[in-house]
Design a protein around this motif. Structure first.
Motif, PDB file in Angstrom:
ATOM      1  N   ALA A 131       0.835  -1.209   0.000  1.00 15.16           N
ATOM      2  CA  ALA A 131       0.000   0.000   0.000  1.00 15.16           C
ATOM      3  C   ALA A 131       0.864   1.250   0.000  1.00 15.16           C
ATOM      4  CB  ALA A 131      -0.911   0.010   1.227  1.00 15.16           C
ATOM      5  N   HIS A 132       0.246   2.358  -0.370  1.00 13.46           N
ATOM      6  CA  HIS A 132       0.796   3.674  -0.081  1.00 13.46           C
ATOM      7  C   HIS A 132       0.484   3.996   1.385  1.00 13.46           C
ATOM      8  CE1 HIS A 132       1.221   4.299  -4.397  1.00 13.46           C
ATOM      9  NE2 HIS A 132      -0.083   4.109  -4.577  1.00 13.46           N
ATOM     10  N   ILE A 133       1.116   5.010   1.926  1.00 14.15           N
ATOM     11  CA  ILE A 133       0.801   5.469   3.279  1.00 14.15           C
ATOM     12  C   ILE A 133       0.502   6.959   3.230  1.00 14.15           C
ATOM     13  CG2 ILE A 133       1.600   5.727   5.661  1.00 14.15           C
ATOM     14  CD1 ILE A 133       3.342   3.306   5.282  1.00 14.15           C
ATOM     15  N   GLY A 134      -0.695   7.331   3.689  1.00 15.41           N
ATOM     16  CA  GLY A 134      -1.071   8.730   3.835  1.00 15.41           C
ATOM     17  C   GLY A 134      -0.913   9.123   5.289  1.00 15.41           C
ATOM     18  N   ASN A 158      12.948   8.533   0.493  1.00 18.31           N
ATOM     19  CA  ASN A 158      12.907   7.836  -0.795  1.00 18.31           C
ATOM     20  C   ASN A 158      11.508   7.721  -1.381  1.00 18.31           C
ATOM     21  OD1 ASN A 158      15.686   7.383  -0.787  1.00 18.31           O
ATOM     22  ND2 ASN A 158      15.473   5.437   0.320  1.00 18.31           N
ATOM     23  N   ARG A 159      10.485   7.757  -0.524  1.00 18.11           N
ATOM     24  CA  ARG A 159       9.129   7.442  -0.980  1.00 18.11           C
ATOM     25  C   ARG A 159       8.174   8.638  -0.941  1.00 18.11           C
ATOM     26  NH1 ARG A 159       8.451   1.955  -1.341  1.00 18.11           N
ATOM     27  NH2 ARG A 159      10.047   0.642  -0.337  1.00 18.11           N
ATOM     28  N   SER A 160       8.609   9.776  -0.429  1.00 18.31           N
ATOM     29  CA  SER A 160       7.733  10.933  -0.326  1.00 18.31           C
ATOM     30  C   SER A 160       7.213  11.333  -1.700  1.00 18.31           C
ATOM     31  CB  SER A 160       8.493  12.099   0.309  1.00 18.31           C
ATOM     32  OG  SER A 160       7.631  13.200   0.513  1.00 18.31           O
ATOM     33  N   ALA A 161       5.914  11.592  -1.788  1.00 18.52           N
ATOM     34  CA  ALA A 161       5.287  11.869  -3.077  1.00 18.52           C
ATOM     35  C   ALA A 161       4.098  12.794  -2.877  1.00 18.52           C
ATOM     36  CB  ALA A 161       4.851  10.564  -3.739  1.00 18.52           C
ATOM     37  N   THR A 162       3.467  13.174  -3.992  1.00 19.37           N
ATOM     38  CA  THR A 162       2.272  14.011  -3.981  1.00 19.37           C
ATOM     39  C   THR A 162       1.041  13.131  -4.174  1.00 19.37           C
ATOM     40  OG1 THR A 162       2.331  14.360  -6.372  1.00 19.37           O
ATOM     41  CG2 THR A 162       3.592  15.903  -4.990  1.00 19.37           C
ATOM     42  N   PRO A 163      -0.144  13.650  -3.855  1.00 15.92           N
ATOM     43  CA  PRO A 163      -1.355  12.839  -4.043  1.00 15.92           C
ATOM     44  C   PRO A 163      -1.538  12.339  -5.474  1.00 15.92           C
ATOM     45  CG  PRO A 163      -1.841  14.727  -2.658  1.00 15.92           C
ATOM     46  CD  PRO A 163      -0.436  14.920  -3.158  1.00 15.92           C
ATOM     47  N   GLU A 164      -1.079  13.101  -6.435  1.00 18.70           N
ATOM     48  CA  GLU A 164      -1.247  12.691  -7.829  1.00 18.70           C
ATOM     49  C   GLU A 164      -0.522  11.389  -8.130  1.00 18.70           C
ATOM     50  OE1 GLU A 164      -2.338  16.752  -7.286  1.00 18.70           O
ATOM     51  OE2 GLU A 164      -0.455  15.756  -6.797  1.00 18.70           O
ATOM     52  N   ALA A 165       0.535  11.083  -7.378  1.00 13.41           N
ATOM     53  CA  ALA A 165       1.313   9.863  -7.619  1.00 13.41           C
ATOM     54  C   ALA A 165       0.580   8.604  -7.186  1.00 13.41           C
ATOM     55  CB  ALA A 165       2.654   9.945  -6.894  1.00 13.41           C
ATOM     56  N   GLY A 171       1.080   0.788  -4.651  1.00  8.05           N
ATOM     57  CA  GLY A 171       1.596   1.133  -3.334  1.00  8.05           C
ATOM     58  C   GLY A 171       2.995   1.684  -3.447  1.00  8.05           C
ATOM     59  N   GLY A 172       3.595   1.978  -2.281  1.00  8.16           N
ATOM     60  CA  GLY A 172       4.989   2.361  -2.246  1.00  8.16           C
ATOM     61  C   GLY A 172       5.278   3.808  -1.959  1.00  8.16           C
ATOM     62  N   CYS A 173       4.274   4.702  -2.014  1.00  6.62           N
ATOM     63  CA  CYS A 173       4.500   6.122  -1.764  1.00  6.62           C
ATOM     64  C   CYS A 173       4.103   6.498  -0.333  1.00  6.62           C
ATOM     65  CB  CYS A 173       3.684   6.973  -2.736  1.00  6.62           C
ATOM     66  SG  CYS A 173       4.128   6.803  -4.468  1.00  6.62           S
ATOM     67  N   ILE A 174       4.716   7.559   0.165  1.00  8.04           N
ATOM     68  CA  ILE A 174       4.323   8.164   1.440  1.00  8.04           C
ATOM     69  C   ILE A 174       3.900   9.597   1.140  1.00  8.04           C
ATOM     70  CG2 ILE A 174       5.053   8.845   3.755  1.00  8.04           C
ATOM     71  CD1 ILE A 174       7.181   6.639   3.607  1.00  8.04           C
ATOM     72  N   VAL A 175       2.657   9.941   1.487  1.00  3.74           N
ATOM     73  CA  VAL A 175       2.121  11.264   1.157  1.00  3.74           C
ATOM     74  C   VAL A 175       1.587  11.921   2.434  1.00  3.74           C
ATOM     75  CG1 VAL A 175       0.498  12.571  -0.247  1.00  3.74           C
ATOM     76  CG2 VAL A 175       1.502  10.450  -1.143  1.00  3.74           C
ATOM     77  N   PRO A 176       2.253  12.962   2.941  1.00  6.05           N
ATOM     78  CA  PRO A 176       1.709  13.691   4.092  1.00  6.05           C
ATOM     79  C   PRO A 176       0.556  14.590   3.667  1.00  6.05           C
ATOM     80  CG  PRO A 176       4.093  14.031   3.813  1.00  6.05           C
ATOM     81  CD  PRO A 176       3.572  13.456   2.543  1.00  6.05           C
ATOM     82  N   PHE A 177      -0.367  14.841   4.593  1.00  7.21           N
ATOM     83  CA  PHE A 177      -1.429  15.816   4.357  1.00  7.21           C
ATOM     84  C   PHE A 177      -1.808  16.432   5.691  1.00  7.21           C
ATOM     85  CE2 PHE A 177      -3.602  11.878   5.310  1.00  7.21           C
ATOM     86  CZ  PHE A 177      -4.731  12.238   6.027  1.00  7.21           C
ATOM     87  N   SER A 178      -2.255  17.675   5.645  1.00  4.27           N
ATOM     88  CA  SER A 178      -2.607  18.394   6.869  1.00  4.27           C
ATOM     89  C   SER A 178      -4.030  18.061   7.284  1.00  4.27           C
ATOM     90  CB  SER A 178      -2.477  19.901   6.652  1.00  4.27           C
ATOM     91  OG  SER A 178      -1.148  20.251   6.358  1.00  4.27           O
ATOM     92  N   MET A 179      -4.211  17.900   8.577  1.00  2.00           N
ATOM     93  CA  MET A 179      -5.535  17.616   9.125  1.00  2.00           C
ATOM     94  C   MET A 179      -5.923  18.690  10.120  1.00  2.00           C
ATOM     95  SD  MET A 179      -6.877  14.371  11.381  1.00  2.00           S
ATOM     96  CE  MET A 179      -8.520  14.447  12.129  1.00  2.00           C
TER      97      MET A 179
END
Length: 221
Positions: A131-134, A158-165, A171-179
């Motif tokens: 999976a990706h991780i949000g 290595n895995r930081s990405a944007t939501p578009e990715a 899977g494989g991406c890490i995407v931070p988002f503000s809550m």
């Protein structure tokens, strides 16, 4: 689009003891910020990293179903509650992969504090193949490399990405988002009920009605 249709599916697991507006807002903001097509809520049957829940698994599942009812992009997964095995994230994702296929983008939704503790999770390095991780960020929790374990900081770099990715791989991406910061906790809700005070406006009315009808959490934690 319904939550389990082809698209990007978010996964939010938890004890949900009880489910409250903080959980639901996390699911909604993840859907908005990460461009998810749906979110599947998965109550843990036998959580391994917490004490014994204050409510039975069947009651926690029922409350999540009530909370998600009518939200077309939320679905509820009962498999962990029905299983006799302890709840671990990697086996859950493996089960979902078997159900949804190898190409379905899946995003595991976690808070920044849980993400920082990832190296302590069972088989944590296998998460990225499944999976990706949000990662939901809020004041007080940092994703700066010096604040993370070295092995996790390396994965994040290595895995930081944007939501578009997220749509480009399973899977494989890490995407931070503000809550939006919400100081709501299940522990505090159980304490209120145990003290014969109401948690109204912290949980959905349907959940509060269920708690009262089944006399849950009458003993303060």
């Amino acid at each position: 689009m319904r939550a389990d249709a082809a698209g990007v599916l978010g996964i939010l697991g938890g004890t949900f003891d009880p489910v409250h507006f903080g959980h639901l807002r996390l699911a909604q903001e993840a859907a908005d910020c990460l461009q998810l097509d749906g979110v599947r809520l998965i109550p843990a049957g036998q959580p391994r990293h917490r004490g014994t829940p204050g409510a039975l698994a069947a009651d926690r599942l029922a409350m999540v179903r009530l909370a998600a009812a009518g939200v077309t992009h939320f679905t509820v997964d009962a498999a962990e509650v029905l299983s006799e095995q302890p709840s671990y994230t990697v086996p859950t994702l493996e089960r979902l992969r078997g159900e949804l296929g190898e190409t379905q983008p899946i995003v595991l939704i976690v808070g920044a504090d849980a993400f920082a503790g990832l190296p302590r999770w069972h088989r944590w390095r296998e998460l990225f193949a499944l999976a990706h991780i949000g990662v939901a960020t809020r004041p007080g929790y940092s994703l700066e490399p010096e604040q993370l374990a070295p092995e996790l900081a390396a994965e994040f770099a290595n895995r930081s990405a944007t939501p578009e990715a997220l749509r480009g791989a399973a899977g494989g991406c890490i995407v931070p988002f503000s809550m939006t910061p919400l100081e709501i906790s299940a522990t505090a809700i159980r304490a209120l009920i145990g003290a014969r005070r109401t948690p109204r406006f912290l949980v959905p009315d349907e959940v509060l009605d269920y708690i009262e009808a089944h006399s849950l959490y009458r003993q303060a934690p």
